[in-house]
Design an enzyme around this catalytic site. Sequence first.
Site, mmCIF file in Angstrom:
data_model
loop_
_atom_site.group_PDB
_atom_site.id
_atom_site.type_symbol
_atom_site.label_atom_id
_atom_site.label_comp_id
_atom_site.label_asym_id
_atom_site.label_seq_id
_atom_site.Cartn_x
_atom_site.Cartn_y
_atom_site.Cartn_z
ATOM 1 N N HIS A 179 1.357 -2.761 7.580
ATOM 2 C CA HIS A 179 2.443 -2.142 8.353
ATOM 3 C C HIS A 179 1.977 -0.827 8.945
ATOM 4 O O HIS A 179 1.246 -0.069 8.316
ATOM 5 C CB HIS A 179 3.697 -1.928 7.490
ATOM 6 C CG HIS A 179 3.421 -1.261 6.177
ATOM 7 N ND1 HIS A 179 2.886 -1.924 5.101
ATOM 8 C CD2 HIS A 179 3.602 0.018 5.777
ATOM 9 C CE1 HIS A 179 2.755 -1.100 4.087
ATOM 10 N NE2 HIS A 179 3.165 0.094 4.469
ATOM 11 N N HIS B 78 3.235 2.709 10.148
ATOM 12 C CA HIS B 78 4.353 3.660 10.083
ATOM 13 C C HIS B 78 4.410 4.427 11.407
ATOM 14 O O HIS B 78 3.377 4.912 11.882
ATOM 15 C CB HIS B 78 4.119 4.720 8.992
ATOM 16 C CG HIS B 78 4.124 4.223 7.587
ATOM 17 N ND1 HIS B 78 5.212 4.358 6.763
ATOM 18 C CD2 HIS B 78 3.170 3.620 6.834
ATOM 19 C CE1 HIS B 78 4.927 3.864 5.557
ATOM 20 N NE2 HIS B 78 3.689 3.409 5.568
HETATM 21 P P1 AMP Z 1 2.987 2.160 2.112
HETATM 22 O O1 AMP Z 1 2.736 3.259 1.108
HETATM 23 O O2 AMP Z 1 2.288 2.449 3.411
HETATM 24 O O3 AMP Z 1 2.667 0.797 1.568
HETATM 25 O O4 AMP Z 1 4.527 2.248 2.427
HETATM 26 C C1 AMP Z 1 5.430 1.206 2.212
HETATM 27 C C2 AMP Z 1 6.712 1.618 2.892
HETATM 28 O O5 AMP Z 1 7.589 0.500 2.893
HETATM 29 C C3 AMP Z 1 7.445 2.764 2.214
HETATM 30 O O6 AMP Z 1 7.635 3.816 3.166
HETATM 31 C C4 AMP Z 1 8.762 2.135 1.745
HETATM 32 O O7 AMP Z 1 9.849 3.034 1.815
HETATM 33 C C5 AMP Z 1 8.914 0.976 2.700
HETATM 34 N N1 AMP Z 1 9.688 -0.158 2.206
HETATM 35 C C6 AMP Z 1 9.548 -0.803 1.026
HETATM 36 N N2 AMP Z 1 10.427 -1.822 0.924
HETATM 37 C C7 AMP Z 1 11.134 -1.833 2.088
HETATM 38 C C8 AMP Z 1 12.199 -2.644 2.598
HETATM 39 N N3 AMP Z 1 12.721 -3.636 1.891
HETATM 40 N N4 AMP Z 1 12.678 -2.351 3.830
HETATM 41 C C9 AMP Z 1 12.183 -1.338 4.551
HETATM 42 N N5 AMP Z 1 11.168 -0.535 4.131
HETATM 43 C C10 AMP Z 1 10.656 -0.776 2.913
#
Ligand code: AMP
Length: 149
Positions: free
Chosen positions: A100, A102
């Site tokens: 993903h 950001h």
């Molecule tokens: P990362 O540390 O880059 O893997 O970040 C994962 C991101 O996904 C975090 O900012 C979480 O808040 C976000 N996240 C986790 N579960 C969900 C969800 N169900 N819907 C939207 N965002 C999510």
Amino acid sequence: MSGCIFCRIVAGDAPATKIHEDDTLLAFLDIRPITRGHTLIIPKGHATDLDELSPALGARLFGFGHRLSKAMRRSDLGIHGANLLINDGKAAFQTVHHVHLHVVPRTNGDMFTLAKGFLLRRPHDQEATAAALRSGLDRLAAEEKETNA
Ligand code: AMP
Ligand code: ZN
């Protein structure tokens, strides 16, 4: 991939506040936003990290990040810039193992809000925020149409 929360969102089995969807990508609001409008862009097909993502999809992922960043500036959220970031792998603090990108909106002089956002990670009015970002995308498309006319 079963058990992957982002695959469940793509399949419609888990909720998300969507900003954009096309044949290969989905963009939705982060549930724990650092700043208002913090969006995640994912490939619809499961890829754990950049090692598993094709260069073509990587280019599309960044291409939409670029577009969204421009759209954010055209939204009514008072956004002046954005941080675009991929945490690639556990070593880089990736916590959801489906690639993903950001896109974290920034406003001039927002250091205090940013620091607070990092600590609290509280959602804002997600529906209104998503609507504002979608209208930023519409404004960008209209602007492009006018330029190319
Ligand atoms: P990362 O540390 O880059 O893997 O970040 C994962 C991101 O996904 C975090 O900012 C979480 O808040 C976000 N996240 C986790 N579960 C969900 C969800 N169900 N819907 C939207 N965002 C999510
Ligand atoms: Zn997945």
